[in-house]
Design a protein around this motif. Structure first.
Motif, PDB file in Angstrom:
ATOM      1  N   UNK A 117      85.933  19.928  76.294  1.00 36.32           N
ATOM      2  CA  UNK A 117      85.597  19.053  75.384  1.00 36.32           C
ATOM      3  C   UNK A 117      86.664  18.993  74.275  1.00 36.32           C
ATOM      4  N   UNK A 148      79.934  16.126  62.819  1.00 38.13           N
ATOM      5  CA  UNK A 148      80.736  16.841  64.101  1.00 38.13           C
ATOM      6  C   UNK A 148      81.981  16.114  64.212  1.00 38.13           C
ATOM      7  N   UNK A 150      83.847  16.499  67.377  1.00 34.84           N
ATOM      8  CA  UNK A 150      83.895  16.153  68.808  1.00 34.84           C
ATOM      9  C   UNK A 150      84.024  14.813  69.095  1.00 34.84           C
ATOM     10  N   UNK A 153      80.721  13.080  69.987  1.00 34.13           N
ATOM     11  CA  UNK A 153      79.628  12.837  68.979  1.00 34.13           C
ATOM     12  C   UNK A 153      80.083  11.852  67.912  1.00 34.13           C
ATOM     13  N   UNK A 156      79.609   8.494  69.422  1.00 31.99           N
ATOM     14  CA  UNK A 156      78.186   8.397  69.623  1.00 31.99           C
ATOM     15  C   UNK A 156      77.866   7.555  68.375  1.00 31.99           C
ATOM     16  N   UNK A 207      73.448  16.187  78.760  1.00 30.13           N
ATOM     17  CA  UNK A 207      73.819  15.525  77.512  1.00 30.13           C
ATOM     18  C   UNK A 207      74.958  16.147  76.609  1.00 30.13           C
ATOM     19  N   UNK A 208      75.767  15.183  76.366  1.00 24.11           N
ATOM     20  CA  UNK A 208      76.728  15.757  75.524  1.00 24.11           C
ATOM     21  C   UNK A 208      76.547  15.664  74.028  1.00 24.11           C
ATOM     22  N   UNK A 209      76.405  14.265  73.633  1.00 28.12           N
ATOM     23  CA  UNK A 209      76.345  13.927  72.260  1.00 28.12           C
ATOM     24  C   UNK A 209      75.350  12.737  72.216  1.00 28.12           C
ATOM     25  N   UNK A 210      74.135  13.036  72.046  1.00 26.43           N
ATOM     26  CA  UNK A 210      73.288  11.594  72.290  1.00 26.43           C
ATOM     27  C   UNK A 210      73.697  10.474  71.477  1.00 26.43           C
TER      28      UNK A 210
END
Lengths: 400, 131
Positions: A117, A148, A150, A153, A156, A207-210
């Protein structure tokens, strides 16, 4: 008479994927030597070198020279997040444009296999006593506590913001973009992954970041890419075959993000891309309707959607309907990411901004084999480096 | 009662918890961190501005995969607080797409992040659904 146009004479990308037996210098050198060979020139011809390796520290340009030829030319080490490769290309473009040299070499390379990540900053252990540090005077790490950091995220949220503003985009639509790019990758032998997934498989992946599942995230991998640029005057002295295969850089644009109200809490990848696109179309004297193919920065499926709009491939606010129309599939009216995009071709960060130009050139030269977009004459390559930097290159087939 | 300190400098706990931004006195642009000059108009004069404690969710993601040490899943959101965008986690809501929606109304709330060795509690902020 010679113009002040700048051309791509030779260009190459390595296979993207896992290269356990090669380091970044090996990969960069491999791409650089292949680009020189593709252009029919040598290091003796090069008047400058610009190179980038975002995660590799400094000095990659000189390390490449030691591997493939030290001639004493100016060497520029560039670093501009995911736009590093495009920035290296643009430094070579500007060097030729300025009249300093006739040939320039641009190289981007990265080794990212297995890094996992990518976050803005992973959380360190909290201290034993609260001490304020950083720009917000936080007593401990903010990632995960105040939103977040990331990348999956952040992007997203970029896509969901668009969905909120214009409607029409949901989880299934974002997943559909990923379905398209993975399908495209099956025709690209240099892609890190060449596997087609069904919509169900993508939506049910980890799922990583919806709404971004694993399949909707760019693939961390190793790879290098390099390009040899030449002035119009010099190109005219080269062989007819070199002139025929040369690809014109009709626009080379780099922007950073102008101030926007929300940019301190969510990077605004839209405004700077739209500005870069406007400048690029004006410079090239074309409009988005003239493009035969586009390689855009699908670092996540949620990002691809907003760039349809930012690059003005669709009506403002109409990206969801535009995708649903099938336009961006390889048999559609505006093929986007026929290489498989970052989601399947892979995203070795500093290489990406040259590899996407390679993909477009491949089609303009009618050398793309099974995935050739027939009759391609004009293409656009786009990258975003978060922070932010946006690079856009518009490329045109030689008229010869 | 143990001593309490805000998790970040831009959170003010009294008299009631709210966020405070550095507002450019020339153009009104707001920044949660310190700036040498305004990123919008280059002005160098700032004043404190209280941020509305209620807002709407302009964007969100549900993070399921994060750096080690971060409890997942959690909801990260961008909240429009009466014209000022704020980043924060959503709390007191189930972290799934059925319970979180774009445009939902939320309000600022605080929670105890933890206590250090001296017993001082760090108070963080988040947003919860507003009934």
């Amino acid at each position: 008479m010679a113009s002040d146009d700048v051309w791509i004479l030779g260009i190459n990308m390595t296979k993207f994927g896992k290269h356990t037996d090669k380091d970044t210098v090996d990969l960069a050198s491999q791409a650089a030597m292949a680009a020189l060979a593709d252009g029919g020139v040598t290091m003796a011809d090069m008047g400058m070198l610009a190179a980038g390796c975002l995660m590799g520290g400094g000095g990659i340009a000189q390390m490449i020279q030691k591997q493939i030829g030290q001639t004493g030319i100016p060497a520029y080490n560039v670093s501009n997040a995911c736009a590093t490769g495009a920035t290296a290309l643009r430094v070579a473009y500007m060097s030729i444009k300025s009249g300093e040299c006739d040939f320039g070499l641009a190289v981007g390379v990265e080794k990212l296999s297995g890094v996992g990540l990518l976050s803005g900053g992973s959380r360190k252990d909290d201290g034993k006593t609260w001490n304020r540090s950083g720009r917000y005077g936080a007593v401990a790490a903010t990632d995960g506590r105040i939103g977040t950091d990331t990348m999956p995220g952040v992007f997203a949220q970029v896509g969901m913001e668009y969905a909120h503003k214009y409607g029409g985009a949901d989880f299934a639509l974002f997943a559909g973009i990923s379905e398209k790019n993975h399908a495209h990758s099956t025709l690209n032998p240099l892609a890190a992954y060449q596997k087609r997934f069904t919509l169900d498989e993508i939506m049910n992946d980890m799922m990583i970041a919806y709404p971004n599942t694993r399949a909707m995230c760019s693939a961390n991998c190793d790879g290098g890419a390099a390009a040899v640029l030449v002035s119009d005057a010099k190109l005219k002295t080269l062989s007819l075959e070199q002139q025929r295969r040369a690809v014109k850089i009709s626009a080379s644009i780099l922007t950073s993000d102008p101030y926007q109200e929300a940019c301190q809490v969510l990077p605004d990848v839209n405004t700077l891309t739209r500005r870069a696109a406007e400048q690029a179309y004006a410079k090239a004297g074309i409009g988005p309707e003239d493009l035969d193919l586009v390689e855009l920065h699908d670092c996540f499926a949620t990002a691809e959607l907003v760039h349809y709009d930012n690059l003005m491939l669709c009506e403002p606010g109409g990206a969801a309907d535009f995708f649903k129309s099938g336009a961006t599939w390889r048999d559609g009216s505006m093929p986007v990411n026929v290489s498989g995009g970052l989601e399947s071709k892979g995203h070795p960060i500093a290489a990406t901004g040259i590899a996407n130009v390679w993909e477009v050139c491949h089609h303009l030269r009618n050398e793309a084999g099974d995935r050739q977009i027939q009759g391609a004459k004009v293409g656009l390559a786009h990258v975003i480096g978060l922070g932010s930097a946006c690079g856009i290159h518009i490329l045109e087939k030689s008229g010869l | 009662m143990p001593e309490q300190i805000p998790f970040v400098e831009y959170l003010q706990l009294a008299p009631t918890p709210h966020l405070v931004a550095h507002q450019c006195t020339s153009c009104g642009a707001r920044f949660f961190d310190r700036r040498n000059a305004c990123a919008s108009c280059f002005g160098t004069s700032f004043e404190d501005a209280s941020i509305a404690t209620e807002g709407t969710v302009r964007s969100f993601t549900i993070v399921s995969f994060a750096a080690p040490g971060i409890p997942v899943p959690f909801v990260s959101a961008i909240i429009d607080c009466d014209g000022t965008s704020v980043r924060g986690n959503l709390t007191n809501v189930t972290a799934d797409p059925e319970h979180v929606s774009l445009g939902m109304k939320v309000r600022l709330t605080t929670y105890t992040v933890g206590a250090d060795e001296a017993g001082t509690e760090a108070i963080g902020f988040a947003f919860e659904p507003a009934a």
